[in-house]
Design a protein around this motif. Structure first.
Motif, mmCIF file in Angstrom:
data_model
loop_
_atom_site.group_PDB
_atom_site.id
_atom_site.type_symbol
_atom_site.label_atom_id
_atom_site.label_comp_id
_atom_site.label_asym_id
_atom_site.label_seq_id
_atom_site.Cartn_x
_atom_site.Cartn_y
_atom_site.Cartn_z
ATOM 1 N N PRO A 82 -58.039 16.322 -1.668
ATOM 2 C CA PRO A 82 -57.433 17.322 -2.551
ATOM 3 C C PRO A 82 -55.994 17.709 -2.229
ATOM 4 C CG PRO A 82 -58.850 18.400 -0.979
ATOM 5 C CD PRO A 82 -59.000 16.916 -0.757
ATOM 6 N N PHE A 83 -55.565 17.512 -1.006
ATOM 7 C CA PHE A 83 -54.238 17.991 -0.628
ATOM 8 C C PHE A 83 -53.168 17.026 -1.120
ATOM 9 C CE2 PHE A 83 -57.226 19.784 2.405
ATOM 10 C CZ PHE A 83 -56.956 21.132 2.245
ATOM 11 N N GLY A 84 -52.126 17.581 -1.724
ATOM 12 C CA GLY A 84 -51.061 16.771 -2.302
ATOM 13 C C GLY A 84 -51.343 16.364 -3.735
ATOM 14 N N LYS A 85 -52.378 16.937 -4.331
ATOM 15 C CA LYS A 85 -52.724 16.625 -5.716
ATOM 16 C C LYS A 85 -52.605 17.880 -6.582
ATOM 17 C CE LYS A 85 -55.366 12.576 -5.036
ATOM 18 N NZ LYS A 85 -56.652 12.223 -4.528
ATOM 19 N N GLU A 86 -52.367 17.670 -7.846
ATOM 20 C CA GLU A 86 -52.289 18.743 -8.828
ATOM 21 C C GLU A 86 -53.237 18.430 -9.975
ATOM 22 O OE1 GLU A 86 -50.369 21.609 -9.114
ATOM 23 O OE2 GLU A 86 -49.747 21.298 -7.046
ATOM 24 N N ILE A 87 -53.672 19.472 -10.641
ATOM 25 C CA ILE A 87 -54.507 19.329 -11.828
ATOM 26 C C ILE A 87 -53.658 19.732 -13.016
ATOM 27 C CG2 ILE A 87 -56.601 20.099 -12.973
ATOM 28 C CD1 ILE A 87 -57.486 20.974 -10.067
ATOM 29 N N ILE A 88 -53.463 18.802 -13.949
ATOM 30 C CA ILE A 88 -52.696 19.125 -15.137
ATOM 31 C C ILE A 88 -53.456 18.631 -16.365
ATOM 32 C CG2 ILE A 88 -50.478 19.093 -13.947
ATOM 33 C CD1 ILE A 88 -49.914 16.380 -15.156
ATOM 34 N N LYS A 89 -53.139 19.211 -17.486
ATOM 35 C CA LYS A 89 -53.758 18.805 -18.743
ATOM 36 C C LYS A 89 -53.140 17.493 -19.225
ATOM 37 C CE LYS A 89 -56.666 22.082 -19.310
ATOM 38 N NZ LYS A 89 -58.084 21.779 -19.244
ATOM 39 N N GLU A 90 -53.941 16.728 -19.922
ATOM 40 C CA GLU A 90 -53.501 15.440 -20.445
ATOM 41 C C GLU A 90 -52.288 15.601 -21.367
ATOM 42 O OE1 GLU A 90 -55.850 11.611 -22.129
ATOM 43 O OE2 GLU A 90 -56.329 13.526 -23.056
ATOM 44 N N THR A 91 -52.261 16.680 -22.127
ATOM 45 C CA THR A 91 -51.124 16.921 -23.027
ATOM 46 C C THR A 91 -49.842 17.169 -22.243
ATOM 47 O OG1 THR A 91 -51.777 19.243 -23.171
ATOM 48 C CG2 THR A 91 -52.497 17.789 -24.949
ATOM 49 N N GLU A 92 -49.940 17.753 -21.048
ATOM 50 C CA GLU A 92 -48.759 17.936 -20.207
ATOM 51 C C GLU A 92 -48.337 16.623 -19.573
ATOM 52 O OE1 GLU A 92 -49.352 21.054 -17.330
ATOM 53 O OE2 GLU A 92 -50.448 22.245 -18.793
ATOM 54 N N LEU A 93 -49.311 15.792 -19.223
ATOM 55 C CA LEU A 93 -49.017 14.529 -18.566
ATOM 56 C C LEU A 93 -48.392 13.526 -19.534
ATOM 57 C CD1 LEU A 93 -49.302 12.862 -15.949
ATOM 58 C CD2 LEU A 93 -51.548 12.157 -16.773
ATOM 59 N N LYS A 94 -48.980 13.393 -20.708
ATOM 60 C CA LYS A 94 -48.524 12.397 -21.671
ATOM 61 C C LYS A 94 -47.584 12.966 -22.728
ATOM 62 C CE LYS A 94 -52.764 9.685 -21.408
ATOM 63 N NZ LYS A 94 -53.921 9.202 -22.151
ATOM 64 N N GLY A 95 -47.555 14.279 -22.833
ATOM 65 C CA GLY A 95 -46.814 14.912 -23.916
ATOM 66 C C GLY A 95 -47.760 15.211 -25.058
ATOM 67 N N SER A 96 -47.621 16.362 -25.641
ATOM 68 C CA SER A 96 -48.553 16.802 -26.683
ATOM 69 C C SER A 96 -48.584 15.855 -27.880
ATOM 70 C CB SER A 96 -48.185 18.210 -27.148
ATOM 71 O OG SER A 96 -49.158 18.701 -28.026
ATOM 72 N N ALA A 97 -47.439 15.266 -28.202
ATOM 73 C CA ALA A 97 -47.374 14.362 -29.355
ATOM 74 C C ALA A 97 -48.085 13.040 -29.092
ATOM 75 C CB ALA A 97 -45.918 14.108 -29.730
ATOM 76 N N ASN A 98 -48.302 12.686 -27.822
ATOM 77 C CA ASN A 98 -48.908 11.407 -27.473
ATOM 78 C C ASN A 98 -50.421 11.467 -27.299
ATOM 79 O OD1 ASN A 98 -46.382 10.150 -27.476
ATOM 80 N ND2 ASN A 98 -46.023 10.747 -25.371
ATOM 81 N N VAL A 99 -51.018 12.628 -27.544
ATOM 82 C CA VAL A 99 -52.479 12.778 -27.484
ATOM 83 C C VAL A 99 -52.937 13.068 -28.902
ATOM 84 C CG1 VAL A 99 -54.388 14.079 -26.505
ATOM 85 C CG2 VAL A 99 -52.358 13.655 -25.124
ATOM 86 N N SER A 100 -53.859 12.247 -29.411
ATOM 87 C CA SER A 100 -54.261 12.366 -30.810
ATOM 88 C C SER A 100 -54.967 13.690 -31.091
ATOM 89 C CB SER A 100 -55.175 11.201 -31.201
ATOM 90 O OG SER A 100 -56.444 11.365 -30.604
ATOM 91 N N LEU A 101 -54.858 14.129 -32.324
ATOM 92 C CA LEU A 101 -55.486 15.376 -32.752
ATOM 93 C C LEU A 101 -57.007 15.276 -32.640
ATOM 94 C CD1 LEU A 101 -55.090 18.191 -33.953
ATOM 95 C CD2 LEU A 101 -55.215 17.145 -36.216
ATOM 96 N N ILE A 102 -57.569 14.107 -32.958
ATOM 97 C CA ILE A 102 -59.020 13.919 -32.858
ATOM 98 C C ILE A 102 -59.466 14.072 -31.411
ATOM 99 C CG2 ILE A 102 -60.866 12.200 -33.082
ATOM 100 C CD1 ILE A 102 -59.367 11.166 -35.565
ATOM 101 N N ARG A 103 -58.706 13.522 -30.479
ATOM 102 C CA ARG A 103 -59.033 13.645 -29.053
ATOM 103 C C ARG A 103 -58.967 15.103 -28.609
ATOM 104 N NH1 ARG A 103 -59.885 10.728 -24.571
ATOM 105 N NH2 ARG A 103 -58.851 11.315 -22.645
ATOM 106 N N LYS A 104 -57.967 15.828 -29.086
ATOM 107 C CA LYS A 104 -57.837 17.246 -28.734
ATOM 108 C C LYS A 104 -59.013 18.055 -29.282
ATOM 109 C CE LYS A 104 -52.796 17.193 -28.871
ATOM 110 N NZ LYS A 104 -51.627 17.705 -29.592
ATOM 111 N N ILE A 105 -59.372 17.813 -30.544
ATOM 112 C CA ILE A 105 -60.472 18.559 -31.174
ATOM 113 C C ILE A 105 -61.802 18.215 -30.506
ATOM 114 C CG2 ILE A 105 -61.809 18.811 -33.300
ATOM 115 C CD1 ILE A 105 -59.134 18.459 -34.823
ATOM 116 N N PHE A 106 -62.065 16.930 -30.312
ATOM 117 C CA PHE A 106 -63.318 16.514 -29.675
ATOM 118 C C PHE A 106 -63.398 17.047 -28.240
ATOM 119 C CE2 PHE A 106 -66.032 13.379 -27.435
ATOM 120 C CZ PHE A 106 -67.207 13.626 -28.128
#
Length: 148
Positions: free
Chosen positions: A50-74
């Motif tokens: 766990p040390f040296g790692k961060e937890i981030i949302k996929e939308t932050e990692l890839k950018g909100s525009a790069n994550v499909s709306l269906i994936r976000k809703i599901f």
């Protein structure tokens, strides 16, 4: 960070990761459980080292525009279905963290458990990445936001 990860893995990480890998395998058996299984794999990765790692949302990692709306809703639907289990697990991790904070030696362990509680409540779409990758992603997102 390397020494902390080795000590963590020897005393806590191997069995924490193993438990979550087994849970991931069980969830992967069902179609609906596949997103939870993927999140449990991410969680096992966090719990192993766990040390040296961060937890981030996929939308932050890839950018909100790069994550499909269906994936976000599901992902939101599955997270809502997971929420009762996530709250129970988060309370267990928070209690473990508080107990660890009571000892001086256990403070790093408590930090890991409290961070884990934040992940386990809403796991779908969360990714475990290195701190460098999280920082680079934050910088890229900020630059993209400024250019708009």
């Amino acid at each position: 960070m390397g020494l902390f990860n080795v000590v963590w893995f020897i005393f806590f990480g191997w069995w924490e990761a193993l438990i979550h890998l087994i849970l991931a395998g069980l969830f992967a058996i069902t179609i609906v459980g596949i997103p939870i299984a993927k999140s449990m794999f991410q969680f096992a990765k966090l719990m192993a080292f766990p040390f040296g790692k961060e937890i981030i949302k996929e939308t932050e990692l890839k950018g909100s525009a790069n994550v499909s709306l269906i994936r976000k809703i599901f992902g939101t639907i599955v997270n809502v279905l997971w929420l009762p289990f996530g709250i129970i697990l988060a309370l267990i991790y928070l209690a473990s963290g508080v107990l660890s904070f009571l000892t001086i030696v256990g403070i790093p362990v408590g930090v890991v458990y409290v961070r884990s509680a934040a992940f386990i409540v809403w796991p779908i779409g969360a990714k475990c990445v290195s701190k460098k990758q999280a920082y680079a992603s934050a910088v890229a997102n900020e630059l993209e936001r400024r250019n708009k």
